[in-house]
Scaffold this motif. Structure first.
Motif, mmCIF file in Angstrom:
data_model
loop_
_atom_site.group_PDB
_atom_site.id
_atom_site.type_symbol
_atom_site.label_atom_id
_atom_site.label_comp_id
_atom_site.label_asym_id
_atom_site.label_seq_id
_atom_site.Cartn_x
_atom_site.Cartn_y
_atom_site.Cartn_z
ATOM 1 N N ASP A 35 0.856 -1.184 0.000
ATOM 2 C CA ASP A 35 0.000 0.000 0.000
ATOM 3 C C ASP A 35 0.897 1.241 0.000
ATOM 4 O O ASP A 35 1.788 1.368 0.840
ATOM 5 N N GLU A 36 0.630 2.107 -0.954
ATOM 6 C CA GLU A 36 1.457 3.286 -1.131
ATOM 7 C C GLU A 36 1.572 4.144 0.130
ATOM 8 O O GLU A 36 2.580 4.806 0.350
ATOM 9 N N ARG A 37 0.515 4.124 0.944
ATOM 10 C CA ARG A 37 0.561 4.954 2.162
ATOM 11 C C ARG A 37 1.702 4.546 3.088
ATOM 12 O O ARG A 37 2.122 5.301 3.939
ATOM 13 N N PHE A 38 2.168 3.321 2.922
ATOM 14 C CA PHE A 38 3.261 2.857 3.778
ATOM 15 C C PHE A 38 4.617 3.020 3.098
ATOM 16 O O PHE A 38 5.583 2.350 3.454
ATOM 17 N N GLU A 75 13.965 8.972 1.412
ATOM 18 C CA GLU A 75 13.580 10.325 1.783
ATOM 19 C C GLU A 75 12.959 10.284 3.182
ATOM 20 O O GLU A 75 13.066 11.215 3.968
ATOM 21 N N ASN A 76 12.328 9.177 3.491
ATOM 22 C CA ASN A 76 11.614 9.079 4.749
ATOM 23 C C ASN A 76 11.605 7.624 5.211
ATOM 24 O O ASN A 76 11.356 6.723 4.432
ATOM 25 N N VAL A 77 11.909 7.419 6.498
ATOM 26 C CA VAL A 77 11.844 6.072 7.073
ATOM 27 C C VAL A 77 11.019 6.153 8.344
ATOM 28 O O VAL A 77 11.314 6.971 9.222
ATOM 29 N N GLU A 78 9.986 5.362 8.424
ATOM 30 C CA GLU A 78 9.093 5.426 9.578
ATOM 31 C C GLU A 78 8.907 4.052 10.200
ATOM 32 O O GLU A 78 8.960 3.047 9.493
ATOM 33 N N ILE A 79 8.606 4.075 11.498
ATOM 34 C CA ILE A 79 8.287 2.803 12.148
ATOM 35 C C ILE A 79 6.782 2.773 12.371
ATOM 36 O O ILE A 79 6.199 3.742 12.844
ATOM 37 N N ALA A 80 6.168 1.694 12.007
ATOM 38 C CA ALA A 80 4.707 1.614 12.104
ATOM 39 C C ALA A 80 4.301 0.326 12.794
ATOM 40 O O ALA A 80 5.063 -0.648 12.802
ATOM 41 N N GLY A 81 3.105 0.343 13.378
ATOM 42 C CA GLY A 81 2.520 -0.854 13.989
ATOM 43 C C GLY A 81 3.473 -1.492 14.986
ATOM 44 O O GLY A 81 4.177 -0.791 15.704
ATOM 45 N N PRO A 82 3.517 -2.797 14.985
ATOM 46 C CA PRO A 82 4.326 -3.499 15.989
ATOM 47 C C PRO A 82 5.834 -3.412 15.732
ATOM 48 O O PRO A 82 6.615 -3.886 16.543
ATOM 49 N N GLY A 83 6.261 -2.837 14.609
ATOM 50 C CA GLY A 83 7.696 -2.763 14.338
ATOM 51 C C GLY A 83 8.050 -2.881 12.878
ATOM 52 O O GLY A 83 9.146 -3.279 12.500
ATOM 53 N N PHE A 84 7.095 -2.513 12.008
ATOM 54 C CA PHE A 84 7.382 -2.454 10.570
ATOM 55 C C PHE A 84 8.257 -1.245 10.295
ATOM 56 O O PHE A 84 8.070 -0.188 10.903
ATOM 57 N N ILE A 85 9.165 -1.385 9.367
ATOM 58 C CA ILE A 85 9.964 -0.223 8.945
ATOM 59 C C ILE A 85 9.498 0.142 7.536
ATOM 60 O O ILE A 85 9.624 -0.662 6.608
ATOM 61 N N ASN A 86 8.912 1.334 7.404
ATOM 62 C CA ASN A 86 8.393 1.774 6.106
ATOM 63 C C ASN A 86 9.368 2.750 5.458
ATOM 64 O O ASN A 86 9.762 3.735 6.072
ATOM 65 N N ILE A 87 9.711 2.462 4.218
ATOM 66 C CA ILE A 87 10.741 3.255 3.547
ATOM 67 C C ILE A 87 10.160 3.949 2.324
ATOM 68 O O ILE A 87 9.553 3.298 1.467
ATOM 69 N N THR A 88 10.331 5.264 2.257
ATOM 70 C CA THR A 88 9.933 6.025 1.074
ATOM 71 C C THR A 88 11.203 6.499 0.375
ATOM 72 O O THR A 88 12.063 7.122 0.994
ATOM 73 N N LEU A 89 11.327 6.174 -0.901
ATOM 74 C CA LEU A 89 12.553 6.495 -1.636
ATOM 75 C C LEU A 89 12.601 7.978 -2.000
ATOM 76 O O LEU A 89 11.562 8.620 -2.184
ATOM 77 N N SER A 90 13.788 8.494 -2.132
ATOM 78 C CA SER A 90 13.934 9.923 -2.447
ATOM 79 C C SER A 90 13.760 10.146 -3.943
ATOM 80 O O SER A 90 14.307 9.392 -4.757
ATOM 81 N N GLU A 540 5.092 15.118 -9.674
ATOM 82 C CA GLU A 540 3.731 14.604 -9.490
ATOM 83 C C GLU A 540 3.753 13.197 -8.896
ATOM 84 O O GLU A 540 4.602 12.387 -9.274
ATOM 85 N N PRO A 541 2.773 12.879 -8.022
ATOM 86 C CA PRO A 541 2.726 11.517 -7.469
ATOM 87 C C PRO A 541 2.670 10.445 -8.571
ATOM 88 O O PRO A 541 3.287 9.384 -8.441
ATOM 89 N N ALA A 542 1.950 10.717 -9.647
ATOM 90 C CA ALA A 542 1.820 9.704 -10.713
ATOM 91 C C ALA A 542 3.155 9.479 -11.422
ATOM 92 O O ALA A 542 3.444 8.367 -11.872
ATOM 93 N N GLU A 543 3.960 10.514 -11.509
ATOM 94 C CA GLU A 543 5.291 10.363 -12.127
ATOM 95 C C GLU A 543 6.178 9.508 -11.230
ATOM 96 O O GLU A 543 6.924 8.636 -11.682
ATOM 97 N N ARG A 544 6.080 9.802 -9.947
ATOM 98 C CA ARG A 544 6.882 9.092 -8.967
ATOM 99 C C ARG A 544 6.510 7.597 -8.962
ATOM 100 O O ARG A 544 7.371 6.719 -8.963
ATOM 101 N N ARG A 545 5.209 7.355 -8.988
ATOM 102 C CA ARG A 545 4.711 5.979 -8.980
ATOM 103 C C ARG A 545 5.242 5.214 -10.205
ATOM 104 O O ARG A 545 5.686 4.080 -10.116
ATOM 105 N N LEU A 546 5.190 5.868 -11.346
ATOM 106 C CA LEU A 546 5.677 5.237 -12.573
ATOM 107 C C LEU A 546 7.180 4.977 -12.476
ATOM 108 O O LEU A 546 7.669 3.910 -12.878
ATOM 109 N N ALA A 547 7.894 5.936 -11.895
ATOM 110 C CA ALA A 547 9.351 5.774 -11.759
ATOM 111 C C ALA A 547 9.684 4.548 -10.912
ATOM 112 O O ALA A 547 10.534 3.729 -11.288
#
Ligand code: ARG
Length: 626
Positions: A35-38, A75-90, A540-547
């Motif tokens: 899921d993109e939100r993560f 670009e962003n690294v977050e910890i979610a839920g019981p200990g998931f590491i969510n990574i967003t690329l720059s 744009e988010p759509a460009e990023r998604r395609l990339a």
């Protein structure tokens, strides 16, 4: 170059090793985010690691994040839920990666750490029968694997292990011998090269084969004669039986080759090394088995007149038992001294690994051959043969025809093709569906579709496109399914222009061409390597998604090869095409201002290249117009 998943995995694993030497083997478990939100990727290894260390999983995740070197990549690294590491690329990193991929002929797919020699055993139809849907899956899946492994840089050896030997053929020849007219007609067939044999003989042979089988099953004297006929046609020299065998074989080969050419499958006449080619190695197999089993836990014995291997584990317990719990033998020679399917497969393994360095020239006239010295052998064969392969592989390892550490023997099994009634796919009359008929129908239906969309195109063009679309649809419908499962065959679904189908993918490709044409450009213009100050803008988010989708080609291809699962590539291409459609709807290309326009055109061009390459790896062609 990019395999993003592995790159992230390496960085996080390094952090884990540094932080927790007592659990240095703990995996980071990085995967694409569902899921993109993560974010783009997710690492799930902290939970199991924390449990092992007796610590709080979120704390462990936080420690890993603090220690991991993801600078420049994420670009962003977050910890979610019981200990998931969510990574967003720059986006900057993504843009730089895209520029590299654009300049790379391999579209970012790295060479394997170890180049291997891989034998792919596929298609393998039987003599005297027209190819039917039963061989379609093996042929298509095998060919896709051949293409993927070859593209990665492995040495791929195609082997068509045709069923051209044995009792079945004895029956057929014995039956033919009862009709002087037919017998003479077969003997009169010319024998120069492979193509001069009329394949019109084949449908008749098939009828004869069915008759022969019936007689064999009901008439003990005929069965006895058929067995003697086996010895006759298998003995070198100029017996008429043998001449008849040669002609039936050539006819079948010519037919199979015609099917391969129409399907655009890579198999060539020189890839045929049928069962008969191993004839001269079978006695050596028996001798080697006898001596190998002497001191091991398994036993080579005679049982009810047949020569058998009883495969045991190290404690001497049977490895294979029947439903009733009785040990199952691997029969290698019958009481009449005839050899079996398993014996030939053992000889083939011994040859392919190099246990037998060479193969003497076979009765089919095949030249002497050197072992390919395979590291891996893939058997793309129906799941119903799974017990056969498990027993043969185990026997080959115990006899040291193959080494467990050095040779990977893998049954790449697949399920059945079903009709809309969920039963095995048959003709309306209940017969087996011939492959040639299926191909004709696929092209015919595609032709109607193309004509409906482009009534003004010259007929030649429509036929050409119909071939690309029809064969593509047939292959894609099969490859898009997890091969291990049965699947329901449906003309309407596979020719649909939306959904996970070949026409949808081919349409996306054609659409990009039409964008280029509208801009007065050629696709090659779009993908020229940009100057240093150009590159990609991913605002744009759509460009990023395609990339991100474009950059995931590398890890997709590697997964397909590692697990022999072509449907992973189909699923990827479908997501990529979806990301492209989303981009195309929200991001004007030709009408944008100069720098943005150039970046977007490059995204278009790269998408077309990845789709084209991806389909090519599946054995599917593309057309600039559809
Ligand atoms: N000819 C066999 C069949 O039609 C398939 C052979 C598969 N390959 C092998 N090495 N056993 O069932």
């Amino acid at each position: 170059m990019a395999n993003i998943q592995r790159r992230l995995d390496d960085r996080l694993t390094a952090a884990i090793r540094g932080l927790f030497p007592e659990a240095a083997d703990a995996p980071a478990i990085v995967m694409q985010a569902q899921d993109e939100r993560f974010g783009d990727y997710q690492a799930n290894g902290a939970m199991a690691l924390a449990k092992r260390l007796g610590k709080n999983p979120r704390d462990v995740a936080a420690e890993i994040v603090a220690a991991a070197d993801l600078s420049g990549i994420a670009e962003n690294v977050e910890i979610a839920g019981p200990g998931f590491i969510n990574i967003t690329l720059s986006p900057d990193w993504l843009a730089a990666q895209l520029a590299e991929v654009l300049a790379d002929e391999r579209l970012g797919v790295p060479s394997p750490a170890q180049r291997q020699t891989i034998v792919v055993d596929y298609s393998a139809p039987n003599l005297a029968k027209e190819m039917h849907v039963g061989h379609l899956r093996s042929t298509i899946i095998g060919d896709a694997l051949v293409r993927v492994l070859d593209f990665l840089g492995h040495t791929v050896v195609r082997q068509n292990h045709m069923g051209d030997w044995g009792t079945q053929i004895g029956m057929l020849i014995e039956h033919l011998a009862d009709d002087r007219h037919v017998w003479d007609a077969v003997l009169d067939l010319p024998m120069r090269g492979e193509r001069c044999i009329p394949r019109s003989l084949l449908p008749d042979l098939e009828v004869f084969y069915r008759e022969a089988k019936q007689r064999f099953d009901s008439d003990a004297r005929f069965a006895q004669r058929a067995r003697m006929r086996v010895v006759d046609f298998q003995t070198p020299g100029g017996s008429e039986s043998r001449e008849v065998w040669k002609r039936i074989r050539q006819t079948s080969l010519a037919h199979a080759q015609e099917v391969y050419e129409r399907l655009g499958v890579r198999l060539k006449p020189e890839d045929v090394r049928g069962e008969s080619a191993y004839e001269n190695a079978l006695f050596d197999v028996i001798v080697a088995l006898m001596s190998a089993m002497e001191n091991g836990p398994s036993k080579y014995t005679e049982s009810e007149g047949a020569q058998c291997v009883f495969l045991n584990d190290a404690e001497g317990k049977p490895r294979f038992v029947s439903k009733e719990g009785d040990p199952l033998p691997l029969i290698v020679q019958k009481s009449d001294e005839g050899y079996l399917y398993a014996t030939t497969d053992l000889a083939a393994i011994a040859f392919r690994t190099g246990f037998f360095k060479e193969l003497a020239s076979g009765p089919d006239g095949s030249p002497e051959a050197q072992s390919p010295q395979a590291d891996q052998i893939l058997y793309v064969v129906d799941a119903r043969q799974s017990l056969h392969f498990r027993m043969v592989f185990e026997c080959a390892y115990q006899a040291e025809f193959a080494d467990r550490d050095k040779h990977d023997l893998k049954h790449v099994d697949f399920g059945m093709m079903l009709g809309s009634d969920n039963r095995p796919f048959k003709t309306r009359e209940g017969g087996t569906v011939k492959l040639m008929d299926l191909i004709d129908e696929a092209e015919g239906r595609a032709f109607d579709l193309v004509t409906e969309k482009n009534p003004d195109l010259p007929e030649d063009d429509r036929r050409r496109i119909a071939h690309v679309v029809g064969i593509g649809a047939l292959k894609y419908a099969d490859l898009a399914q997890n091969r291990t499962k049965d699947y329901v065959f449906s003309w309407d679904k596979m020719l649909s222009l939306d959904g996970n189908t070949a026409p949808y993918m081919q349409y996306a490709f054609a659409r990009i061409h039409s964008i280029a044409r509208k801009g007065g450009l050629d696709l090659a213009d779009l993908v020229r390597h940009p100057a240093a100050d150009e590159g990609f803008a991913l605002a744009e988010p759509a460009e990023r998604r395609l990339a991100v989708a474009l950059l995931q080609f590398a890890e997709t291809v590697e997964t397909v090869a590692a697990d022999c699962l072509p449907h992973v590539l189909c699923g990827y291409l479908y997501r990529l095409a979806g990301a492209f459609m989303g981009f195309y709807e929200t991001c004007p290309v030709l009408k944008s201002e100069k720098a943005v326009r150039a970046s977007r055109l490059r995204l278009c061009g790269l998408t077309a290249k990845v789709i084209e390459k991806g389909l090519n790896l599946l054995g599917i062609e593309t057309a600039k117009r559809m």
